[in-house]
Design a protein around this motif. Structure first.
Motif, PDB file in Angstrom:
ATOM      1  N   ARG A  71       0.764  -1.318  -0.051  1.00  0.00           N
ATOM      2  CA  ARG A  71      -0.145   0.121  -0.069  1.00  0.00           C
ATOM      3  C   ARG A  71       1.017   1.204  -0.090  1.00  0.00           C
ATOM      4  O   ARG A  71       0.627   2.106  -0.770  1.00  0.00           O
ATOM      5  CB  ARG A  71      -1.083   0.093   1.258  1.00  0.00           C
ATOM      6  N   ASN A  78       2.540   1.589  -3.468  1.00  0.00           N
ATOM      7  CA  ASN A  78       1.544   1.852  -4.420  1.00  0.00           C
ATOM      8  C   ASN A  78       1.276   3.603  -4.388  1.00  0.00           C
ATOM      9  O   ASN A  78       1.283   4.318  -5.192  1.00  0.00           O
ATOM     10  CB  ASN A  78       0.215   1.457  -4.192  1.00  0.00           C
ATOM     11  N   GLU A  79       1.073   4.025  -3.121  1.00  0.00           N
ATOM     12  CA  GLU A  79       0.921   5.582  -2.800  1.00  0.00           C
ATOM     13  C   GLU A  79       2.337   6.431  -3.516  1.00  0.00           C
ATOM     14  O   GLU A  79       2.042   7.338  -4.125  1.00  0.00           O
ATOM     15  CB  GLU A  79       0.689   5.761  -1.562  1.00  0.00           C
ATOM     16  N   GLU A  80       3.482   5.912  -2.926  1.00  0.00           N
ATOM     17  CA  GLU A  80       4.592   6.653  -3.535  1.00  0.00           C
ATOM     18  C   GLU A  80       4.806   6.568  -5.152  1.00  0.00           C
ATOM     19  O   GLU A  80       5.133   7.579  -5.582  1.00  0.00           O
ATOM     20  CB  GLU A  80       5.931   5.844  -2.612  1.00  0.00           C
ATOM     21  N   THR A 107       2.482   6.269  -7.176  1.00  0.00           N
ATOM     22  CA  THR A 107       1.327   7.093  -7.784  1.00  0.00           C
ATOM     23  C   THR A 107       1.766   8.266  -7.969  1.00  0.00           C
ATOM     24  O   THR A 107       1.553   8.860  -8.918  1.00  0.00           O
ATOM     25  CB  THR A 107       0.033   6.684  -7.191  1.00  0.00           C
ATOM     26  N   HIS A 108       2.333   8.922  -6.755  1.00  0.00           N
ATOM     27  CA  HIS A 108       2.828  10.354  -6.866  1.00  0.00           C
ATOM     28  C   HIS A 108       4.046  10.481  -7.607  1.00  0.00           C
ATOM     29  O   HIS A 108       4.134  11.823  -8.556  1.00  0.00           O
ATOM     30  CB  HIS A 108       3.200  10.748  -5.533  1.00  0.00           C
ATOM     31  N   GLN A 109       4.728   9.505  -8.103  1.00  0.00           N
ATOM     32  CA  GLN A 109       6.226   9.593  -8.640  1.00  0.00           C
ATOM     33  C   GLN A 109       5.936   9.603 -10.478  1.00  0.00           C
ATOM     34  O   GLN A 109       6.280  10.302 -11.086  1.00  0.00           O
ATOM     35  CB  GLN A 109       7.182   8.821  -8.505  1.00  0.00           C
ATOM     36  N   ARG A 126       0.228   8.256 -12.313  1.00  0.00           N
ATOM     37  CA  ARG A 126      -0.740   6.992 -12.556  1.00  0.00           C
ATOM     38  C   ARG A 126      -0.482   5.882 -11.666  1.00  0.00           C
ATOM     39  O   ARG A 126       0.500   5.843 -10.915  1.00  0.00           O
ATOM     40  CB  ARG A 126      -0.484   6.634 -14.105  1.00  0.00           C
ATOM     41  N   GLU A 127      -1.540   5.061 -11.838  1.00  0.00           N
ATOM     42  CA  GLU A 127      -1.398   3.966 -10.986  1.00  0.00           C
ATOM     43  C   GLU A 127      -0.286   2.982 -11.374  1.00  0.00           C
ATOM     44  O   GLU A 127      -0.368   2.755 -12.588  1.00  0.00           O
ATOM     45  CB  GLU A 127      -2.698   3.128 -11.150  1.00  0.00           C
ATOM     46  N   PRO A 128       0.621   2.591 -10.515  1.00  0.00           N
ATOM     47  CA  PRO A 128       1.712   1.704 -11.137  1.00  0.00           C
ATOM     48  C   PRO A 128       1.290   0.309 -11.283  1.00  0.00           C
ATOM     49  O   PRO A 128       0.157  -0.233 -10.812  1.00  0.00           O
ATOM     50  CB  PRO A 128       2.653   1.298  -9.537  1.00  0.00           C
TER      51      PRO A 128
END
Length: 293
Positions: free
Chosen positions: A140, A143-145, A147-149, A152-154
């Motif tokens: 989790r 996934n958040e990190e 997504t910011h980088q 989009r959703e990885p």
């Protein structure tokens, strides 16, 4: 916050505490100085209470930072904050300035560890291996990190590379997420006036499956029994005959039938039941009875 036998302070001692410094003066003290004051004062000292409040407030941002990575979980943020503060208090109690010079560095893993223990020990509705639980929490966060980088959703491959784990481990973590929360069987499936319930669309246990398993288990060792003992079992459990009736048909006494029946069941029991099981539990007898039914 410290253990030990404490004596109730005198009124003079309390007064000395109150005049030793104001709250603003306490805020100017370093972490180690505050801890030293806390540990040197009695539990019911007002000055000690003020020092405790200040050091907890000082690290409230650290607790929020540790909780933030679990925003996507079904656990309320307020509850996680309370768990995080428990970890902070443990860190304050156990921190030794002589070993380390940074309470912040010591407290962060204590707070995070307390939150992880909360998820591991209290939130899981079905037992899941600890490695899968911990990987799910890391998943989790990653996934958040990402997504910011990436903006989009990885993808699964990108998450696996980030965490350094196999795709199989990723699948296990995803499956663990499915049992993180459970739903009531009475939960409605829609917001209609008379919606179907979750229980209406779930399959039920099929008694025939257990019956088939019992039959196959007994059948695997059936030919190991003498023909006469096979006939006795069939007449007893399929024909529903009494031992006396079986004896009359075979031309032997009821006692002899009882001994042969017991010997046949004991043989099957020895083949199908693990050695630690007690004979008195008679699971094979019950299985034979279900097969007869």
């Amino acid at each position: 916050m410290t253990k030990g036998t404490l004596r109730r302070p005198t009124e003079d001692a309390i007064g000395a505490d109150l005049h030793a410094g104001t709250r603003e003066e306490l805020k100017e003290l370093t972490d180690n100085a505050l801890l030293a004051k806390i540990r040197s004062l009695p539990r019911d000292s007002e000055l000690r209470g003020a020092a405790c409040e200040i050091i907890v407030e000082r690290y409230s941002k650290l607790v929020r930072s540790c909780v933030r990575q679990y925003r996507g979980s079904p656990e309320p943020t307020e509850d996680l904050m309370q768990v995080g503060y428990v970890g902070l208090l443990k860190a304050i109690n156990n921190y030794n300035p002589e070993v380390g010079d940074s309470l912040s560095a010591y407290a962060q893993p204590c707070v995070s560890g307390e939150i992880k223990r909360h998820f591991r020990d209290k939130r899981w509705q079905i037992h899941v291996r600890r490695s899968a639980q911990e990987l799910l929490l890391e998943l989790r966060k990653a996934n958040e990190e990402l997504t910011h980088q990436l903006g989009r959703e990885p993808g699964e491959d990108e998450l696996a590379d980030r965490l350094g784990v196999s795709e199989e481990a990723m699948r296990e973590a995803r499956q663990a997420d499915l049992v993180f929360s459970t739903y009531s069987l009475d939960a409605p499936l829609s917001d209609r006036e008379d919606p179907a319930l979750l229980a209406d669309v779930l399959g039920d246990d099929d008694p025939g499956v257990e019956h088939t398993i019992d039959m196959e288990s007994v059948n695997a060792h059936w030919d190991e029994l003498p023909e006469r003992e096979q006939r006795i079992l069939v007449m007893r459990y399929y024909g529903n005959l009494t031992q006396t009736e079986i004896g009359d048909r075979l031309g032997i006494s009821q006692m002899h039938v009882s001994r042969l029946l017991a010997r046949a069941l004991e043989h099957l029991r020895s083949k199908l039941v693990d050695p630690p099981e007690e004979p008195s539990s008679s699971p094979v007898t019950a299985a034979a009875a279900r097969v007869a039914g």
